[in-house]
Motif scaffolding. Structure first.
Motif, PDB file in Angstrom:
ATOM      1  N   ASP A   1      25.139 -22.538  23.958  1.00  0.00           N
ATOM      2  CA  ASP A   1      24.403 -23.799  24.097  1.00  0.00           C
ATOM      3  C   ASP A   1      24.433 -24.640  22.824  1.00  0.00           C
ATOM      4  O   ASP A   1      24.571 -25.872  22.886  1.00  0.00           O
ATOM      5  CB  ASP A   1      22.939 -23.517  24.462  1.00  0.00           C
ATOM      6  CG  ASP A   1      22.782 -22.914  25.846  1.00  0.00           C
ATOM      7  OD1 ASP A   1      23.750 -22.972  26.635  1.00  0.00           O
ATOM      8  OD2 ASP A   1      21.688 -22.377  26.125  1.00  0.00           O
ATOM      9  N   GLU A   2      24.286 -23.988  21.675  1.00  0.00           N
ATOM     10  CA  GLU A   2      24.027 -24.723  20.448  1.00  0.00           C
ATOM     11  C   GLU A   2      25.016 -24.451  19.314  1.00  0.00           C
ATOM     12  O   GLU A   2      24.938 -25.084  18.262  1.00  0.00           O
ATOM     13  CB  GLU A   2      22.602 -24.410  19.953  1.00  0.00           C
ATOM     14  CG  GLU A   2      21.522 -24.703  20.988  1.00  0.00           C
ATOM     15  CD  GLU A   2      20.143 -24.257  20.519  1.00  0.00           C
ATOM     16  OE1 GLU A   2      19.835 -24.464  19.339  1.00  0.00           O
ATOM     17  OE2 GLU A   2      19.399 -23.680  21.340  1.00  0.00           O
ATOM     18  N   GLY A   3      25.927 -23.493  19.519  1.00  0.00           N
ATOM     19  CA  GLY A   3      26.888 -23.172  18.468  1.00  0.00           C
ATOM     20  C   GLY A   3      26.479 -21.944  17.678  1.00  0.00           C
ATOM     21  O   GLY A   3      25.303 -21.547  17.674  1.00  0.00           O
ATOM     22  N   ALA A   4      27.451 -21.354  16.996  1.00  0.00           N
ATOM     23  CA  ALA A   4      27.220 -20.104  16.273  1.00  0.00           C
ATOM     24  C   ALA A   4      26.189 -20.263  15.163  1.00  0.00           C
ATOM     25  O   ALA A   4      25.389 -19.356  14.898  1.00  0.00           O
ATOM     26  CB  ALA A   4      28.536 -19.591  15.694  1.00  0.00           C
ATOM     27  N   ASP A   5      26.171 -21.415  14.506  1.00  0.00           N
ATOM     28  CA  ASP A   5      25.248 -21.621  13.386  1.00  0.00           C
ATOM     29  C   ASP A   5      23.792 -21.621  13.839  1.00  0.00           C
ATOM     30  O   ASP A   5      22.882 -21.409  13.024  1.00  0.00           O
ATOM     31  CB  ASP A   5      25.556 -22.933  12.657  1.00  0.00           C
ATOM     32  CG  ASP A   5      26.884 -22.885  11.903  1.00  0.00           C
ATOM     33  OD1 ASP A   5      27.380 -21.772  11.668  1.00  0.00           O
ATOM     34  OD2 ASP A   5      27.420 -23.963  11.575  1.00  0.00           O
ATOM     35  N   ALA A   6      23.561 -21.879  15.112  1.00  0.00           N
ATOM     36  CA  ALA A   6      22.189 -21.938  15.619  1.00  0.00           C
ATOM     37  C   ALA A   6      21.592 -20.556  15.835  1.00  0.00           C
ATOM     38  O   ALA A   6      20.369 -20.420  16.005  1.00  0.00           O
ATOM     39  CB  ALA A   6      22.152 -22.719  16.940  1.00  0.00           C
ATOM     40  N   LEU A   7      22.435 -19.532  15.829  1.00  0.00           N
ATOM     41  CA  LEU A   7      21.940 -18.185  16.105  1.00  0.00           C
ATOM     42  C   LEU A   7      21.315 -17.572  14.854  1.00  0.00           C
ATOM     43  O   LEU A   7      21.989 -17.369  13.846  1.00  0.00           O
ATOM     44  CB  LEU A   7      23.090 -17.288  16.595  1.00  0.00           C
ATOM     45  CG  LEU A   7      22.705 -15.836  16.901  1.00  0.00           C
ATOM     46  CD1 LEU A   7      21.672 -15.784  18.023  1.00  0.00           C
ATOM     47  CD2 LEU A   7      23.941 -15.018  17.279  1.00  0.00           C
TER      48      LEU A   7
END
Length: 208
Positions: free
Chosen positions: A16-22
């Motif tokens: 949903d938001e990209g790897a950096d958002a995890l």
């Protein structure tokens, strides 16, 4: 909380938001729990990412004996198409694989089965290792680019086709000649290149 639910939710965040958002905090919020629950499963974010990556390798639900029975070319072909489809559905997560070689249980099992198929068909060990490494990079590279067209101001396939067909034939006669077949859909590029790779590996094995 079941590990499967945690990893599936982490993958959804990346989608949903990209790897950096995890992050552990974001994942805990999405799950409605505290970060302490997550740290019982994962020492850090890197361990969580490793689980997310390995979850995608579980998409290839083939046993080693089934792959061996196919013969090495059909085995690699089957794995390639299955992995391409799985990774293309999760392009944000697929990018995580670029950072390090996947070593989770699903990735290890898949590597073992593919290399075993190569060795069983007469590939020398060094050639089998190189073959699988190149094969893996090939699939990953295409999967990361799949479905990436048409966004961010890029031209879609119909617009690209119009560009190719509208070039000056005096300047670009070769392009005009093949314009009716351009752009090549990425799925067709993938299959075409895969067959070139497999035929090239067959020749190297026979020469070895």
């Amino acid at each position: 909380m079941p590990l499967e639910r945690i990893v599936a939710t982490a993958l959804q965040i990346v989608d949903d938001e990209g790897a950096d958002a995890l992050s552990m905090r974001t994942l805990a919020q999405r799950l409605g729990s505290g970060t302490a629950t997550l740290y019982r499963h994962f020492d850090n974010r890197a361990a969580l990412v490793a689980h997310v990556v390995d979850r995608m390798f579980g998409a290839v639900e083939l046993k080693g004996d089934e792959l061996l029975a196919m013969g090495w070319q059909q085995a690699l072909r089957t794995v390639a198409h299955t992995m391409f489809e799985a990774l293309a559905r999760h392009r944000n997560a697929a990018r995580l694989m670029v950072e390090e070689i996947p070593l989770g249980p699903n990735a290890m099992a898949l590597r073992e089965h593919c290399v075993a198929a190569l060795l069983d068909s007469g590939f020398p060990p060094r050639l089998a290792a190189h073959a699988f490494a190149t094969f893996s990079r090939y699939v990953l590279g295409f999967a990361i680019q799949a479905n990436g067209h048409g966004g961010g101001g890029q031209l879609d396939d119909a617009q690209l086709s119009a560009v190719f067909q509208g070039v000056d034939p005096a300047l670009f006669p070769a392009t005009v000649t093949v314009a009716g077949s351009m752009p090549v859909p990425i799925e067709e590029e993938f299959s075409f290149g895969l067959e070139l790779l497999l035929s090239g590996l067959a020749r190297l094995r026979d020469d070895a």
